[in-house]
Design an enzyme around this catalytic site. Structure first.
Site, mmCIF file in Angstrom:
data_model
loop_
_atom_site.group_PDB
_atom_site.id
_atom_site.type_symbol
_atom_site.label_atom_id
_atom_site.label_comp_id
_atom_site.label_asym_id
_atom_site.label_seq_id
_atom_site.Cartn_x
_atom_site.Cartn_y
_atom_site.Cartn_z
ATOM 1 C CB CYS A 235 -0.964 -0.053 1.187
ATOM 2 S SG CYS A 235 -2.269 1.200 1.132
ATOM 3 C CG ASP A 329 -6.504 -3.458 -3.779
ATOM 4 O OD1 ASP A 329 -7.263 -2.920 -2.964
ATOM 5 O OD2 ASP A 329 -5.305 -3.113 -3.930
ATOM 6 C CG HIS A 363 -5.302 -3.043 -0.116
ATOM 7 N ND1 HIS A 363 -4.693 -2.474 -1.211
ATOM 8 C CD2 HIS A 363 -4.753 -2.436 0.971
ATOM 9 C CE1 HIS A 363 -3.830 -1.556 -0.815
ATOM 10 N NE2 HIS A 363 -3.843 -1.512 0.504
#
Length: 421
Positions: A235, A329, A363
């Site tokens: 991320c 995601d 994610h």
């Protein structure tokens, strides 16, 4: 006599467990249940139904679950299908040193009313310990110059490949991935970069010189092999990891999990150079029917010509990349970003990359057997963020990618390394 066994009963959290029930009646239907309590007292549980074979046995390595939290043959399904009793609670190991997660496994006779099933005593039960540090791994708190974090050293003299571990936008210090990496032979530095100790509570800029200090600190450690180091990042951490790979020649192997190929929200600064973020779109956020917020459409398509100047010059990186993306995601459009980055590399004659794209993965791709967290709160944000993912497909992605991460790091950080785990 009915027996429930798990082999081993004490192991690292990323290692599989062989679960088996014996002494049952032929074709008897039974229920397996798993439960654990995290360090904050949150409860997680899972269950699945199985039919014994003609020998009165259920071996989860071969038997197919008839229903419950998953169906089909999934030897570790009881672990990765754990669900929080308090909805939208993420399972995170905070103290990696002193205690394992203790998973209670119970076996019930299913030939009674479902409503009465879990009021009955289990036919067999046992406890499985899931550790995050192997014996002999050492943790060292790091407060040197500006940098803050935790350094994990494998047992033995080494030298070992060195890795910096970066998490995302929640800030603080997250150690469970670093401790597992050290358990598999890496010197791993879990690096905090905001919202921790005397670091700034929020990020107004990404100072790459801070991360350069961390790289130099890691390379000075006597147990680190050098001359280059690796990065494992996700991320916001992957955004920073990509920038480090471009600007710091010491970075020779970079793992990027569901990250962008441009700057999000606050500029990157390295000496006199400033890299500005890609401007957000006017509507900023989208919301699901359940009220979960998605950053999926926060920025425009990086393929648009107007956005090209904001993309990282990935072709300047001298090291190798492993892009890992979950196609489910819902936080970032990570597959589009990774594909664009690889095409940019290819357009400059580079083949220094591998892309692993996992259908149905969300994610938060973590080490294997961690349960999917589809949505949760993060830091001081007053709403739930949607991470996405299908429970079973996400589990497949975590198990496969974790092996590939270790192979990739060894290949590019150890001279003449084999790809054996």
């Amino acid at each position: 006599m009915i027996q429930l066994t798990a082999t081993p009963t004490s192991a690292l959290a990323d290692e599989p467990v062989h679960i088996r029930a014996t002494g049952l009646s032929p074709s008897q239907v039974v229920t397996f249940e798993a439960s654990l309590e995290d360090e904050k007292g949150n409860l997680f549980h899972s269950r699945a139904y199985y039919r014994a074979n003609e020998a009165g046995e259920v071996d989860l390595e071969h038997a197919s679950a008839l229903g419950g939290d998953y169906v089909g043959v999934h030897p570790m399904g009881l672990f990765w299908s754990l669900k929080p009793e308090k909805i939208l609670t993420r399972l995170v190991k905070r103290d990696v040193m002193n205690s394992p997660f203790k998973v209670q496994l119970k076996l019930y006779d299913s030939n009674i009313l479902i409503t009465a099933l879990f009021m009955a005593a289990p036919k067999a039960s046992l406890t499985v310990e899931r550790w995050y540090m192997a014996p002999g791994v050492t943790r060292i708190q790091v407060r040197e110059g500006r940098i803050r974090g935790a350094l994990f050293l494998p047992p033995g003299e080494g030298p070992f490949p060195g890795v910096i571990d970066l998490f995302g936008g929640r800030g603080g210090l997250t150690e469970f991935r670093s401790s597992l990496l050290a358990s598999h032979g890496f010197v791993s530095f879990a690096l905090a970069y905001f919202n921790y100790e005397d670091l700034p509570p929020f990020m107004e800029k990404t100072d790459l010189e801070y991360f350069e200090e961390a790289v130099n600190f890691l390379l000075k450690q006597p147990k680190v092999l050098g001359p280059g180091i690796g990065i494992v990042s996700i991320c916001k951490g992957a955004e920073i990891g990509l920038s480090m790979a471009i600007h710091l020649e010491q970075v020779t192997a970079t793992v990027l999990i569901n990250g962008p190929n441009f700057v999000l929200s606050c500029p990157h600064v390295y000496h006199e150079q400033v890299i500005q973020p890609l401007p957000p779109l006017p509507h900023l956020l989208s919301t699901t029917d359940l009220g979960f917020v998605e950053f999926y459409h926060l920025v425009g398509d990086p393929l648009d010509e107007a956005n090209q100047p904001f993309l990282f010059p990935v072709e300047k990186a001298q090291g190798h990349f492993l892009f890992i993306v979950g196609e489910g995601d819902k936080s970032l459009n990570s597959k589009v970003y990774a594909v664009q980055a690889t095409e940019q590399l290819g357009g400059h004659g580079k083949n220094n990359w591998t892309l692993l794209s996992y259908p149905g993965a969300g994610h938060l791709i973590e080490p294997p057997y961690a349960p999917l967290c589809c949505a949760s709160k993060m830091g001081n944000i007053p709403f739930y963020l949607h991470w996405g993912g299908d429970v079973a497909l996400h589990a497949v992605a975590q198990e496969h990618s974790w092996k590939e991460i270790q192979i990739f790091l060894r290949k590019h950080l150890i001279p003449n390394a084999t790809s054996q785990l």
